[in-house]
Design a protein around this motif. Structure first.
Motif, short mmCIF file in Angstrom:
data_model
loop_
_atom_site.label_atom_id
_atom_site.label_comp_id
_atom_site.label_asym_id
_atom_site.label_seq_id
_atom_site.Cartn_x
_atom_site.Cartn_y
_atom_site.Cartn_z
N TYR A 66 0.21 -6.12 -4.17
CA TYR A 66 0.86 -4.82 -4.04
C TYR A 66 -0.17 -3.74 -4.31
O TYR A 66 -0.67 -3.61 -5.44
CB TYR A 66 2.04 -4.70 -5.01
N LEU A 67 -0.50 -2.96 -3.28
CA LEU A 67 -1.51 -1.92 -3.44
C LEU A 67 -0.88 -0.66 -4.01
O LEU A 67 0.22 -0.27 -3.60
CB LEU A 67 -2.15 -1.61 -2.08
N PRO A 68 -1.58 0.01 -4.91
CA PRO A 68 -1.04 1.27 -5.46
C PRO A 68 -1.04 2.36 -4.41
O PRO A 68 -1.88 2.39 -3.51
CB PRO A 68 -2.00 1.60 -6.60
N ALA A 93 -6.03 3.54 -0.82
CA ALA A 93 -6.20 3.89 -2.23
C ALA A 93 -6.36 2.65 -3.10
O ALA A 93 -6.96 2.70 -4.17
CB ALA A 93 -5.00 4.70 -2.71
N GLY A 94 -5.84 1.51 -2.64
CA GLY A 94 -5.91 0.30 -3.46
C GLY A 94 -7.27 -0.36 -3.47
O GLY A 94 -7.48 -1.34 -4.20
N PHE A 95 -8.22 0.14 -2.70
CA PHE A 95 -9.57 -0.41 -2.66
C PHE A 95 -10.54 0.61 -3.21
O PHE A 95 -10.47 1.80 -2.86
CB PHE A 95 -9.96 -0.80 -1.24
N GLY A 131 -2.30 5.58 3.14
CA GLY A 131 -0.95 5.67 2.61
C GLY A 131 -0.42 7.08 2.52
O GLY A 131 0.80 7.30 2.51
N SER A 132 -1.32 8.08 2.45
CA SER A 132 -0.87 9.47 2.34
C SER A 132 -1.37 10.33 3.49
O SER A 132 -1.38 11.55 3.41
CB SER A 132 -1.35 10.06 1.01
N ALA A 133 -1.79 9.67 4.59
CA ALA A 133 -2.34 10.41 5.72
C ALA A 133 -1.33 11.41 6.27
O ALA A 133 -1.71 12.51 6.72
CB ALA A 133 -2.77 9.45 6.83
#
Length: 336
Positions: free
Chosen positions: A9-11, A40-42, A65-67
């Motif tokens: 699960y990526l933040p 963001a998770g990497f 994720g926030s594009a």
């Protein structure tokens, strides 16, 4: 493929974008800028952006994720784009894990926009695993004996090995929903433990080896780590058991990595080799291969620094500015 599921699960990332720019530059100045697009998770691009700041290269990092929270525009034809009210000229675009599945709304369009920005693009599209193996053989690089099949037991019998490795044909991780990754790890098995598959899979001989070598190719420069692990998925399932240490690249491995990267048009890729008494054995190349986990385990930042150097050189060539000229430009604009 692993016998039991594994989910990551990526933040979620913060809204908007992350900038690293010279002080004093007005938003309306069309500044040559590196564009980093990832998740963001990497942590790779977060560290890389800090390194680019040190060498004086402007950059903007866009999180998949926030594009949707960003505002972008650009006239066609033209090299200038506006990102959240700041005008830049993209010089290099590096995309990692920036996929339609990662973007909650309009993923195909966001990926198409990133992919068509007028700039040098990294890393380039690596061929699939089967094409990689075939390309390596044509170049005289040893690979494991391989069969693609829906009948792993039959393939294992044909290979005549005491153990085999079973792999998915596609990526090791699939994004089943935004931020949720499910793994399909390779697994080592005895022929008697295999079952028929409902889809084609890769079945390879298990190659006895002394060590595993991960080699990062960065614009012709190579950085490597020797990796010790008990199973292919140990990095994820048993992290404490994995050993990583910096390593020199043997000449035959260096030649193979550079030749294959050139054949496939890859400025960046992570190559996996097995080191055997008979010489290196090529496994695969990953154009999105992560490096920060290996650096953290080895206590160094050698790949991050080489990546920053590669981007600086590409940026300088693309923007027709050498580093000295760019620093002079910083001084001039800072006084405007």
């Amino acid at each position: 493929m692993s016998s039991s599921p594994y989910t990551v699960y990526l933040p979620a990332g913060p809204p908007g974008v992350s900038w690293s720019l010279p002080q004093g530059v007005r938003d309306t100045v069309a500044l040559p800028c590196v564009v980093l697009a990832d998740r963001a998770g990497f942590s790779e691009f977060a560290v890389l952006q800090r390194a680019l700041r040190v060498v004086g290269v402007p950059s903007v990092r866009i999180d998949a994720g926030s594009a949707g929270a960003s505002r972008v525009s650009g006239r066609v034809p033209g090299d200038v784009i506006d990102v959240d009210g700041r005008v830049i000229v993209p010089t290099v675009v590096w995309v990692r894990h920036f996929t339609p599945e990662a973007i909650p709304v309009g993923g195909e369009s966001w990926c198409a926009w990133i992919g068509q920005l007028p700039a040098v693009h990294l890393p380039g599209g690596a061929p699939g695993r089967l094409a990689q193996l075939a390309g390596a053989v044509r170049r005289g690089v040893r690979v494991p004996s391989t069969i693609v099949t829906t009948d792993p037991p039959g393939a294992a019998r044909e290979l005549g090995c005491g153990r085999v490795v079973v792999k998915a044909l596609g990526e090791h991780f699939a994004e089943v929903s935004p931020g949720v990754l499910e793994a399909a790890f390779p697994r080592i098995a005895a022929p008697g433990d295999l079952m028929p598959a409902d889809r084609p899979v890769i079945v390879q001989e298990y190659v006895e080896h002394e060590e595993e070598l991960r080699v990062y190719h960065l614009g012709g420069e190579l950085r490597a780590f020797l990796v010790g692990k008990s199973a292919p998925e140990a990095i994820w399932r048993d992290e404490a058991s994995v050993t990583v240490r910096p390593a020199h690249v043997p000449p035959d491995v260096a030649t193979a990595a550079r030749v294959l990267a050139a054949d496939w048009g890859l400025r960046y890729a992570a190559f996996d080799f097995l080191l055997t008494r008979a010489g290196p054995v090529f496994l695969e190349a990953n154009a999105d291969g992560d490096w920060r986990w290996f650096e953290a385990r080895a206590g160094c930042e050698s790949v991050s620094l080489a990546a920053a150097s590669m981007l600086r050189d590409l940026h300088d060539r693309s923007s027709a500015l050498d580093l000295t000229g760019f620093l002079a430009l910083r001084t001039f604009r800072g006084g405007e």
